[in-house]
Design a protein around this motif. Structure first.
Motif, PDB file in Angstrom:
ATOM      1  N   GLY A 238       0.829  -1.196   0.000  1.00  0.00           N
ATOM      2  CA  GLY A 238       0.000   0.000   0.000  1.00  0.00           C
ATOM      3  C   GLY A 238       0.861   1.241   0.000  1.00  0.00           C
ATOM      4  O   GLY A 238       2.051   1.196  -0.336  1.00  0.00           O
ATOM      5  N   VAL A 239       0.260   2.348   0.378  1.00  0.00           N
ATOM      6  CA  VAL A 239       0.953   3.635   0.383  1.00  0.00           C
ATOM      7  C   VAL A 239       1.042   4.159   1.807  1.00  0.00           C
ATOM      8  O   VAL A 239       0.062   4.164   2.553  1.00  0.00           O
ATOM      9  N   GLU A 240       2.234   4.576   2.183  1.00  0.00           N
ATOM     10  CA  GLU A 240       2.479   5.148   3.500  1.00  0.00           C
ATOM     11  C   GLU A 240       2.632   6.657   3.348  1.00  0.00           C
ATOM     12  O   GLU A 240       3.463   7.125   2.561  1.00  0.00           O
ATOM     13  N   VAL A 241       1.848   7.420   4.072  1.00  0.00           N
ATOM     14  CA  VAL A 241       1.890   8.880   4.013  1.00  0.00           C
ATOM     15  C   VAL A 241       2.551   9.404   5.282  1.00  0.00           C
ATOM     16  O   VAL A 241       2.175   9.028   6.390  1.00  0.00           O
ATOM     17  N   LYS A 242       3.558  10.273   5.112  1.00  0.00           N
ATOM     18  CA  LYS A 242       4.312  10.770   6.251  1.00  0.00           C
ATOM     19  C   LYS A 242       4.403  12.294   6.196  1.00  0.00           C
ATOM     20  O   LYS A 242       4.640  12.869   5.134  1.00  0.00           O
ATOM     21  N   PHE A 243       4.209  12.927   7.353  1.00  0.00           N
ATOM     22  CA  PHE A 243       4.481  14.355   7.460  1.00  0.00           C
ATOM     23  C   PHE A 243       4.766  14.702   8.914  1.00  0.00           C
ATOM     24  O   PHE A 243       4.414  13.961   9.833  1.00  0.00           O
ATOM     25  N   PHE A 244       5.429  15.825   9.092  1.00  0.00           N
ATOM     26  CA  PHE A 244       5.829  16.264  10.428  1.00  0.00           C
ATOM     27  C   PHE A 244       5.200  17.613  10.731  1.00  0.00           C
ATOM     28  O   PHE A 244       5.208  18.514   9.889  1.00  0.00           O
ATOM     29  N   SER A 245       4.647  17.767  11.926  1.00  0.00           N
ATOM     30  CA  SER A 245       4.016  19.018  12.329  1.00  0.00           C
ATOM     31  C   SER A 245       4.528  19.440  13.701  1.00  0.00           C
ATOM     32  O   SER A 245       4.682  18.606  14.594  1.00  0.00           O
ATOM     33  N   GLU A 246       4.734  20.746  13.855  1.00  0.00           N
ATOM     34  CA  GLU A 246       5.192  21.277  15.137  1.00  0.00           C
ATOM     35  C   GLU A 246       4.043  21.867  15.945  1.00  0.00           C
ATOM     36  O   GLU A 246       4.141  21.997  17.169  1.00  0.00           O
ATOM     37  N   THR A 247       2.967  22.248  15.252  1.00  0.00           N
ATOM     38  CA  THR A 247       1.830  22.876  15.941  1.00  0.00           C
ATOM     39  C   THR A 247       0.525  22.277  15.435  1.00  0.00           C
ATOM     40  O   THR A 247       0.480  21.621  14.384  1.00  0.00           O
ATOM     41  N   ASN A 248      -0.553  22.520  16.173  1.00  0.00           N
ATOM     42  CA  ASN A 248      -1.877  22.061  15.740  1.00  0.00           C
ATOM     43  C   ASN A 248      -2.273  22.702  14.415  1.00  0.00           C
ATOM     44  O   ASN A 248      -2.873  22.057  13.545  1.00  0.00           O
ATOM     45  N   LYS A 249      -1.921  23.981  14.265  1.00  0.00           N
ATOM     46  CA  LYS A 249      -2.253  24.688  13.029  1.00  0.00           C
ATOM     47  C   LYS A 249      -1.530  24.071  11.836  1.00  0.00           C
ATOM     48  O   LYS A 249      -2.120  23.854  10.770  1.00  0.00           O
ATOM     49  N   ASP A 250      -0.251  23.777  12.051  1.00  0.00           N
ATOM     50  CA  ASP A 250       0.540  23.147  10.991  1.00  0.00           C
ATOM     51  C   ASP A 250      -0.024  21.775  10.637  1.00  0.00           C
ATOM     52  O   ASP A 250      -0.117  21.394   9.466  1.00  0.00           O
ATOM     53  N   PHE A 251      -0.423  21.032  11.646  1.00  0.00           N
ATOM     54  CA  PHE A 251      -1.017  19.704  11.433  1.00  0.00           C
ATOM     55  C   PHE A 251      -2.294  19.813  10.602  1.00  0.00           C
ATOM     56  O   PHE A 251      -2.506  19.042   9.653  1.00  0.00           O
ATOM     57  N   GLN A 252      -3.138  20.767  10.939  1.00  0.00           N
ATOM     58  CA  GLN A 252      -4.397  20.940  10.210  1.00  0.00           C
ATOM     59  C   GLN A 252      -4.146  21.357   8.763  1.00  0.00           C
ATOM     60  O   GLN A 252      -4.840  20.901   7.845  1.00  0.00           O
ATOM     61  N   GLN A 253      -3.127  22.178   8.539  1.00  0.00           N
ATOM     62  CA  GLN A 253      -2.794  22.588   7.177  1.00  0.00           C
ATOM     63  C   GLN A 253      -2.350  21.404   6.331  1.00  0.00           C
ATOM     64  O   GLN A 253      -2.715  21.290   5.154  1.00  0.00           O
ATOM     65  N   ARG A 254      -1.578  20.512   6.930  1.00  0.00           N
ATOM     66  CA  ARG A 254      -1.128  19.316   6.199  1.00  0.00           C
ATOM     67  C   ARG A 254      -2.327  18.449   5.829  1.00  0.00           C
ATOM     68  O   ARG A 254      -2.429  17.942   4.713  1.00  0.00           O
ATOM     69  N   LEU A 255      -3.240  18.271   6.776  1.00  0.00           N
ATOM     70  CA  LEU A 255      -4.428  17.458   6.507  1.00  0.00           C
ATOM     71  C   LEU A 255      -5.292  18.090   5.417  1.00  0.00           C
ATOM     72  O   LEU A 255      -5.806  17.384   4.529  1.00  0.00           O
ATOM     73  N   ASN A 256      -5.438  19.397   5.472  1.00  0.00           N
ATOM     74  CA  ASN A 256      -6.242  20.084   4.454  1.00  0.00           C
ATOM     75  C   ASN A 256      -5.615  19.944   3.070  1.00  0.00           C
ATOM     76  O   ASN A 256      -6.317  19.695   2.082  1.00  0.00           O
ATOM     77  N   SER A 257      -4.297  20.106   2.988  1.00  0.00           N
ATOM     78  CA  SER A 257      -3.593  19.967   1.713  1.00  0.00           C
ATOM     79  C   SER A 257      -3.720  18.545   1.177  1.00  0.00           C
ATOM     80  O   SER A 257      -3.933  18.318  -0.017  1.00  0.00           O
ATOM     81  N   LEU A 258      -3.603  17.577   2.092  1.00  0.00           N
ATOM     82  CA  LEU A 258      -3.704  16.178   1.698  1.00  0.00           C
ATOM     83  C   LEU A 258      -5.109  15.856   1.214  1.00  0.00           C
ATOM     84  O   LEU A 258      -5.301  15.173   0.188  1.00  0.00           O
ATOM     85  N   ASN A 259      -6.101  16.343   1.905  1.00  0.00           N
ATOM     86  CA  ASN A 259      -7.492  16.096   1.522  1.00  0.00           C
ATOM     87  C   ASN A 259      -7.819  16.771   0.183  1.00  0.00           C
ATOM     88  O   ASN A 259      -8.517  16.188  -0.665  1.00  0.00           O
ATOM     89  N   LYS A 260      -7.301  17.968  -0.030  1.00  0.00           N
ATOM     90  CA  LYS A 260      -7.522  18.676  -1.286  1.00  0.00           C
ATOM     91  C   LYS A 260      -6.903  17.915  -2.455  1.00  0.00           C
ATOM     92  O   LYS A 260      -7.510  17.777  -3.519  1.00  0.00           O
ATOM     93  N   TRP A 261      -5.688  17.394  -2.234  1.00  0.00           N
ATOM     94  CA  TRP A 261      -5.029  16.616  -3.294  1.00  0.00           C
ATOM     95  C   TRP A 261      -5.836  15.351  -3.597  1.00  0.00           C
ATOM     96  O   TRP A 261      -6.022  14.988  -4.761  1.00  0.00           O
ATOM     97  N   TYR A 262      -6.324  14.682  -2.545  1.00  0.00           N
ATOM     98  CA  TYR A 262      -7.068  13.441  -2.741  1.00  0.00           C
ATOM     99  C   TYR A 262      -8.354  13.689  -3.535  1.00  0.00           C
ATOM    100  O   TYR A 262      -8.694  12.917  -4.433  1.00  0.00           O
TER     101      TYR A 262
END
Length: 271
Positions: A238-262
């Motif tokens: 399968g596919v493993e998705v990895k990202f690193f976040s330092e803050t809650n805001k940064d984490f949410q931005q990564r999720l939003n970007s990932l969801n938009k791409w999907y």
């Protein structure tokens, strides 16, 4: 208290324990057989050794008292030494003292383990490998075939997880009649690269598919700060998705970007 002199004791039970017996502690024996301090050079043959053999004591309990913690290779060597003298009547009780269930599977694993190179046994001890994780060894039809590769486990400093996987892959490739020359070439490099090369040799079609998936991901996966990797775990890929976040805001931005791409690419054949 019954005692003997050190010079009168035999070392037939020497199973090469990993921890040297402290010279400040008394020595123990079972009748005329030394139970500890095997690696101590006899300086005084008149040194007193305490004989723990009695009609009220089981040898299994005495050994567990002297050696409360033993690794699987140590137990294998001890079992091999003692089973011939039939002093221990209940091996089930003995192994229960080490929280191990005595059964045919354990016996066959111990019998094979003592045949492996001592360096491999040391690696098994260091990584606290369990009997069930060594069961692939029982599949080897000619033990000489794998011995040179077992010598490399300690040298390569394979982790517990890496070693278990490499052992299984090696045995499968040996049984598939892959030449020793090829296997030796695969066993060179870092632990991670060795595992990858063995996987590629063992599962060429799955590896090709995984590489194709990774190529597709490299072409279409464009999400800042997020990495997508084609991975295989056992018989699943399968596919493993990895990202690193330092803050809650940064984490949410990564999720939003990932969801938009999907949402943009979900209809494409990329996995």
């Amino acid at each position: 208290m019954i005692t003997r002199y050190l010079g009168d004791c035999n070392k037939s039970y020497d199973f090469k324990p990993l921890v040297q017996w402290p010279s400040t502690l008394p020595f123990f024996c079972w009748d005329d057989e030394l139970l500890c301090g095997f690696d101590t050079k006899i300086k005084n043959e008149l040194q007193i050794v305490i004989n723990l053999k009695s009609s009220e004591t089981q040898m299994a309990d005495v050994l567990a008292f002297i050696y409360p913690q033993l690794t699987l290779p140590e137990l294998a060597r001890l079992y091999t030494k003692l089973k011939v003298i039939k002093e221990i009547k209940d091996w089930g009780h003995f192994f229960s003292l080490y929280k191990i269930r005595f059964c045919e599977n354990l016996i066959s694993t111990l019998d094979i383990l003592v045949q492996t190179p001592i360096s491999f046994q040391l690696w098994v001890s260091q990584k606290q490998i369990q009997a069930r994780e060594l069961s692939p060894l029982k599949c080897i039809s000619n033990f000489v075939d794998i011995e040179p590769f077992l010598n490399k486990f300690l040298e390569l400093n394979l982790t517990r997880s890496q070693g278990i996987q490499v052992l299984e892959l090696l045995i499968e490739l040996i049984e598939m009649k892959i030449s020793k020359e090829v296997l030796h070439s695969l066993m060179n490099g870092s632990p991670n690269s060795i595992h990858v090369k063995l996987m590629e040799m063992r599962y060429p079609l799955a590896t090709e598919k995984q590489n194709n998936v990774q190529n597709k991901l490299d072409n279409i996966f464009k999400v800042t700060g997020v990495e997508a990797l084609s991975r295989r775990y056992g018989d699943k890929s399968g596919v493993e998705v990895k990202f690193f976040s330092e803050t809650n805001k940064d984490f949410q931005q990564r999720l939003n970007s990932l969801n938009k791409w999907y949402e943009t690419n979900k209809d494409q054949d990329w996995i």
